[in-house]
Design a protein around this motif. Structure first.
Motif, PDB file in Angstrom:
ATOM      1  N   ARG A 102       0.790  -1.162   0.001  1.00  6.19           N
ATOM      2  CA  ARG A 102      -0.032  -0.135  -0.071  1.00  6.19           C
ATOM      3  C   ARG A 102       0.634   1.207  -0.070  1.00  6.19           C
ATOM      4  NH1 ARG A 102      -5.031   0.519   3.670  1.00  6.19           N
ATOM      5  NH2 ARG A 102      -5.220   2.424   2.350  1.00  6.19           N
ATOM      6  N   SER A 139      -8.691   3.492  14.142  1.00  5.29           N
ATOM      7  CA  SER A 139      -8.375   2.410  13.463  1.00  5.29           C
ATOM      8  C   SER A 139      -7.761   2.805  12.095  1.00  5.29           C
ATOM      9  CB  SER A 139      -9.830   1.657  12.737  1.00  5.29           C
ATOM     10  OG  SER A 139      -9.304   0.791  11.946  1.00  5.29           O
ATOM     11  N   SER A 184      -0.740  -0.732  15.052  1.00  7.37           N
ATOM     12  CA  SER A 184      -0.024  -2.123  15.005  1.00  7.37           C
ATOM     13  C   SER A 184       1.310  -2.071  13.995  1.00  7.37           C
ATOM     14  CB  SER A 184      -0.883  -2.859  13.959  1.00  7.37           C
ATOM     15  OG  SER A 184      -2.191  -2.939  14.430  1.00  7.37           O
ATOM     16  N   THR A 185       1.509  -1.029  13.300  1.00  5.82           N
ATOM     17  CA  THR A 185       2.482  -1.139  12.471  1.00  5.82           C
ATOM     18  C   THR A 185       3.681  -0.608  13.542  1.00  5.82           C
ATOM     19  OG1 THR A 185       1.127   0.015  10.680  1.00  5.82           O
ATOM     20  CG2 THR A 185       3.625   0.659  10.544  1.00  5.82           C
TER      21      THR A 185
END
Ligand SMILES: Nc1ncnc2c1ncn2[C@@H]1O[C@H](COP(=O)(O)OP(=O)(O)OP(=O)(O)O)[C@@H](O)[C@H]1O
Length: 591
Positions: A360, A385, A390-391
């Motif tokens: 992406r 979100s 999480s990255t």
């Protein structure tokens, strides 16, 4: 959703078969034995016509003489043929199985080194099919095709030489027929190759759909999509069938053409032979030997025409496996890795890190992100979100390298360190706990493989997991089943915490589960987590009020950046993103 992805044109050069040789050549002893069996079996087969020739010319017309020696000779040939065939079969099949086992292990070993990007860009089902279907093709090549090819080449060449010694003129005639046979093989073979490739791709599609539906059966049923899935599968199966039918048809035509041409020309040659026998130029035994040998040569050529298609298929499979073997990890230790300081402090920092996921590239998952976490500190990360929470955890474990900026663990830039050394300092508790199809013991030991039962029970105790582990029918020996279907959500989380405790790493990365647990379960998990965090640096993607309250610092992320930071008390007073999120996210924010 499985779409049939356009497959890039693959090179299916015979050169790819070198991969097979690379693996097979490790077993020269077995190759030698197989070759020995092959040569003796072919020799014995070729000796049969000469045996018949003698029996017919001498055995049947010897007036009252002893015919036994001719039959002794034939029987001896049969014994050699039987033994040599068994020898060839055993060693050739052994090689086939061995090579496949080695190729599978080598590909799997290489897959384990690859970074997540590879698995995002390649369908898991396709990789799995390469490991199973493509390797089976290779087994066939080594275990059957190569020996069929060599045997038939020997038979064809030896047979032709023998034919020449029997009747040169007739053989000359026979040879004139050969180009008539070879040309259609080449033309149809090329067509067959394209069709095999197409057919294999359709089979891969079928496999992908099976894998997808099986893993999502509940979703399919819950949404009442059984009929649609059944139709989708039916379409894929039919496409595979049609592709196979076309391939089979071409192969049938090719085989019939080859056999027809070969036997046709043999018949014509025989005609000439019959004339020669009638005029007394050749004996009956010679013509019998000629017919049998001619049949052998024809059969050999027919078999060779099949071999070509199989070798092409094998080359395709070998090519795809070679690609998997040649795939290099994006994330690898540098030639001379910087050694992490001996004392593991659990210090973590991000300096002006910008990062986009390879699949992406249009979105900055982290945008000039800076954060320093001191040893022992607990940082809770919150944000909407897609904010990049999480990255952070992915980059700390060096599953990806940032585009710009530096991530450091214990002061060492991750690019300069050995990823496995970095990961050894990290314990991870993911949102969804992976339970392997193994015993409870092995599932726990995933945290540290050399842990003994005393360590395991201590960790289980601290993780509030000991009680349910003790209640399992066979204790730690109990098989957890695929995906740990026997465990409740809370039990899985506690198992994950026990695993992290066993790992005993200074840096803890925690992605809190979002699924709600009942109050008792929640308390057990929370209690276990508190014990896990003691004395460790913790970064937690927080979904619970208790967690953010306990945090030394909360960072609020949005679009890859930190937009606010502070304690729960302070941030709640502001009317910023945190206050808004907290109201939405934490149900009992009022207390
Ligand atoms: N493996 C991936 N490949 C491509 N893009 C990804 C991948 N993982 C995340 N992204 C994208 O990167 C951005 C940051 O995602 P990230 O998962 O870090 O967010 P998050 O804050 O953890 O979100 P959530 O709370 O929903 O898990 C998002 O735009 C997301 O779509």
């Amino acid at each position: 959703m499985v779409e049939s992805t356009p497959t890039p044109p693959r090179r299916r050069k015979m050169g790819n078969l070198a991969l097979i040789w690379h693996f097979a050549s490790r077993y020269p002893g077995h190759i030698a034995m197989a070759a020995l069996g092959l040569i003796f079996a072919a020799g014995a087969t070729l000796a049969i016509p000469s045996g018949f020739r003698r029996v017919i010319d001498k055995g049947f017309i010897a007036d009252g003489g002893d015919v036994s020696p001719y039959f002794h000779y034939l029987l001896m040939i049969v014994v050699v043929l039987a033994l040599a065939t068994a020898l060839r079969f055993y060693f050739v099949s052994w090689l086939g199985e061995r090579v496949v086992a080695d190729v599978r292990a080598a590909v799997h070993r290489n897959l384990l080194t690859l970074a997540p990007r590879f698995f995002e860009e390649n369908r898991p089902s396709e990789i799995a099919s390469r490991l199973t279907a493509d390797t089976s093709v290779i087994e066939q090549i080594v275990g059957t095709t190569v020996s069929v090819a060599l045997r038939n080449i020997l038979l064809a060449l030896g047979g032709l030489i023998y034919l020449f010694t029997l009747a040169p003129k007739l053989t000359g005639l026979l040879l004139l027929g050969i180009p008539v046979v070879i040309v259609p093989i080449i033309v149809l073979g090329r067509r067959l190759r394209l069709m095999s490739r197409y057919s294999q791709d359709r089979i891969a599609d079928v496999g992908a759909i099976i894998a997808e539906t099986l893993s999502a059966m509940k979703i399919v049923q819950a949404f009442g999509q059984e009929d649609r899935e059944s139709r989708r599968f039916g379409t894929a199966v039919d496409a595979a069938f049609l592709a196979a039918r076309r391939r089979i048809l071409v192969r049938a035509v090719m085989t019939s053409l080859v056999i027809g041409l070969v036997f046709g020309s043999v018949t014509l040659v025989m005609w000439q032979g019959a004339v020669d026998v009638a005029s007394g130029r050749l004996s009956g035994g010679t013509i019998a030997a000629f017919v049998i040998t001619g049949g052998l040569v024809a059969g050999a050529l027919g078999a060779l025409s099949e071999v070509y298609g199989d070798l092409l298929r094998g080359a395709g499979a070998a090519g795809r496996l070679a690609e998997l073997l040649a795939e290099l990890p994006d994330i690898a230790p540098p030639a001379v890795p910087t050694i992490l300081p001996a004392v593991a402090e659990g210090r973590l920092s991000f300096d002006n890190v910008t990062f986009r996921y390879p699949t992406r590239p249009e979105i900055k998952a982290l945008d000039d992100f800076t954060l320093t976490v001191s040893p022992g500190e607990m940082v809770a990360v919150v944000g909407p979100s897609g904010a990049g929470k999480s990255t952070l955890i992915q980059l700390a474990q060096r599953f990806y390298d940032p585009e710009t900026g530096t991530v450091r663990v214990d002061g060492v830039p991750l690019r300069e360190a050995d990823p496995s050394a970095v990961r050894a300092r990290i314990a991870m508790v993911p949102q969804e706990t992976v339970i392997f199809a193994a015993s409870a013991r092995d599932n726990l030991r995933y945290g540290r493989w050399d842990a003994n039962d005393a360590d395991i029970w201590a960790a289980a105790e601290a993780a509030n997991a000991a009680e349910f582990l003790r209640d399992l029918p066979q204790g730690l020996e109990t098989f957890m089943g695929e995906g740990g279907a026997r465990l409740s959500g809370g039990q899985r989380q506690r198992l994950a915490i026990a695993r992290a405790l066993l790992r005993n790493a200074p840096l803890l990365l925690l992605d809190e589960a979002t699924s709600a647990l009942d109050a008792e379960s929640e308390r057990l998990v929370q209690d276990a987590l508190e014990r896990l965090m003691v004395g460790r640096t913790t970064i937690v993607i927080a979904h619970r009020l208790a967690t953010v309250r306990a945090a030394d610092r909360i960072i609020v992320m949005d679009r890859g950046r930190i937009v606010e930071q502070g304690t729960h008390e302070r941030l709640s007073l502001d009317s910023g993103l945190y206050a808004r999120l907290a109201r939405l996210q934490f149900d009992n924010i009022a207390d």
